[in-house]
Each structure stands twice: as structure tokens, then as C-alpha cells.
Design an enzyme around this catalytic site. Sequence first.
Site, PDB file in Angstrom:
ATOM      1  N   CYS A  30     -26.140   8.408   3.331  1.00 40.93           N
ATOM      2  CA  CYS A  30     -25.470   7.973   2.105  1.00 40.93           C
ATOM      3  C   CYS A  30     -26.417   8.111   0.929  1.00 40.93           C
ATOM      4  CB  CYS A  30     -25.009   6.530   2.250  1.00 40.93           C
ATOM      5  SG  CYS A  30     -24.138   5.899   0.810  1.00 40.93           S
ATOM      6  N   CYS A  82     -26.427  -0.052  -2.356  1.00 44.42           N
ATOM      7  CA  CYS A  82     -25.412  -0.738  -1.541  1.00 44.42           C
ATOM      8  C   CYS A  82     -25.988  -2.016  -0.949  1.00 44.42           C
ATOM      9  CB  CYS A  82     -24.933   0.182  -0.417  1.00 44.42           C
ATOM     10  SG  CYS A  82     -23.714  -0.589   0.672  1.00 44.42           S
ATOM     11  N   LYS A 109       0.829  -1.206   0.000  1.00 47.73           N
ATOM     12  CA  LYS A 109       0.000   0.000   0.000  1.00 47.73           C
ATOM     13  C   LYS A 109       0.861   1.252   0.000  1.00 47.73           C
ATOM     14  CE  LYS A 109      -1.105   2.208   3.497  1.00 47.73           C
ATOM     15  NZ  LYS A 109      -1.499   2.705   4.814  1.00 47.73           N
ATOM     16  N   CYS A 127     -19.193   6.251   5.504  1.00 46.32           N
ATOM     17  CA  CYS A 127     -19.102   4.789   5.616  1.00 46.32           C
ATOM     18  C   CYS A 127     -18.018   4.416   6.626  1.00 46.32           C
ATOM     19  CB  CYS A 127     -18.815   4.181   4.247  1.00 46.32           C
ATOM     20  SG  CYS A 127     -19.168   2.415   4.132  1.00 46.32           S
TER      21      CYS A 127
END
Length: 351
Positions: free
Chosen positions: A310, A316, A231, A300
Amino acid sequence: MCSSHLVDPIKILYRTIYFGKHPRMSISARMRSSELSLQQAPSRALSLRRKKPVEIAYEAPPTSLPPAVVEPTATELVPQASTPRKKIKTVPAVQPMPEPEHWREVWDGIARMRQTTLAPVDTMGCSMLADEGQPPEVRRYQTLVSLMLSSQTKDQVTAQAMTNLKKHGLTVENMLATDETRIDELICKVGFHARKAGYIKQTSKILKEPYNGDIPSTLDELMQLPGVGPKMAHLTMLCAWEKSVGIGVDVHVHRICNRLRWVRNTKEPEQTRMQLETWLPRDRWPLINKMLVGFGQTVCTPLSPKCSLCAVNNLCPSAFKECSKTELRVKSESNTEIKSEIKQEIKAELG
């Protein structure tokens, strides 16, 4: 018998001891014998010499002599220090994944929310913590250090630690001249600060010689640095070198992609990256990290996500499944209001 012919026994014994087997040999005769021995000595010595070796005639004489054996010098006898390659954790291969349904609508909805909501990553992200007044190589080094500090640490804490380091002097030379305990004191609020202080010290030593104070420009070389994983390496390539060679997946991206079913139940962020890269268009790779990190910091969230706020909760698959009781009450109230509005519309039509 005449007395002149009598021989003294003591004299006979003396002659026997002195002259050996020839008791009656005179001294002059003994000297002549010694001179003869010296004259014959060279001839006897030559006869004892080794005979001349036999010369062998080769059919084809060797064209070149074998290389001479070079004795090692004193410095070559000392074992040279070698830098072992860091063992990188291998991740099981993942199967390619087709494009999820409605993923473009979800992307656009999250992007619209991010434009209206300011997140910590927008003001204190690792890409914004380098000192703009420094040379390019110093800015790249500071970006790498900020990413090393950001692991398991909130952006606010990372930004404060970077401020402390920059006031102290965040350059390769200064970090080499600074004791590790002092570095630890400057970053003591970040997660695993003692370990990260060691990483900064070790990384600075590596960057001093082979890279002349700069950071590596390839993904593989970056991952060989202490404390740098996939990462960090992908984000360093993007933020420091402005090269998108892969997706930087942190805990926010990993969590949200699993909630949206953009990946198939991946257990590790690296597996999430590999599955995302099988279907997500390459031009969106540089954008997804910052977008989803800010979305995960504001809406989230890891615990009790704000699904009622949201804009894509209707698309979702995980909406309202992990939210708090307050969110569930808001959802039930909104559903009740919708049902009452529908009933009123039906009554009005029936008149």
C-alpha cells in the site's frame, strides 16, 4: 193438538246449526242480510284507512336534498388487493464528522494505485453487465438485476449469472413468463440464489404495470422493491439513471473507511454512508465506491491486507495491524534495511 203443528225435533236441530241464532229465519231473509253486508263493506273499509299525515310548514325549506345512497356494485364488494409498503430498517442517526486529517493525500494515493492495478470491479462490475444492444429501459432493468445478484457474491460469479440470464432473455416480460425454479437454476452459483430468484420474479411483476417495464427513477421507490436496500438503490440511481443522490456503501467501502478512520466506528454500511456524506465533497460521491471496491479487492483485503504494497500505509492508522505474518516479516525486513542504511550513512559522515 193438531198434527200439522207438530215440529220434527230433527228439523229444529238442523235449523239451529245452519242459521245460528235465528233458527226460524228463512233462506230469502238470510240472502237479503248478506246483500246488505256487501253494500256497507266499502264504507267500513274507508273508515279503517290511516288518516292523512299532518303537513309541517318549515320556516326555511331545505335548499338541497341529501345525497342519494348508492348501493355498492358487485365488484366493489370484493376486497381490492393493495400492495403494502415495504418496511425499511431504520438506522440510528449519526453525528456530523469533521474532515479527517490527510484524507486528500490518502485519496490521491489510492487513486494512483487503482490506475496501475486492475481489479475485478473494473471488468465485471455491475455497471458493465447490461447488454448495450438493448433499449434503455431494458439496460436499466438488467443493471438493477445485476445489483440484486451482487449481494454477498463475488463479481466473477455475478458476471456468470448475468451471462446465463441474458442468454435466456433478461427482460421483464421474459422473466414473468419464466418459472421461478428456472430462474433459480440460471443463478444457482450466487449467494442466496433461491431468495434472489423470488426477488427477481416479484420485482418483474411490480415493474410490469406501474412502470411499463422500466425501473423506478427515485430512491424511495427503488427501496420499495423486494431485495433492494439503500446500497443497491444508490448504485442503481448512479449506474442506471446517472444520478448521484448518495454514496453506495458496500462491505469494501465500509471496511476501508473504518480502517482509515474516515468514519467513527460505524457498525453498519448505512451508518458509514451517513457519516461520509457529512464531510466528503459531493463531487466525489460518484467516485468513491468503485475506487475503494477495487482497492479492497486487490490491496486492502478483508483478511490479511497487503499493507506492504500500500502506498499510503504511512498515513493509515490501521497499517500492519491486521496483516499476516508474511507482511509483518516484510515490514521488519524493510525497517532493518532502513536502519542499516542510516547506520552506514552515519559511519560515512563520521569517517
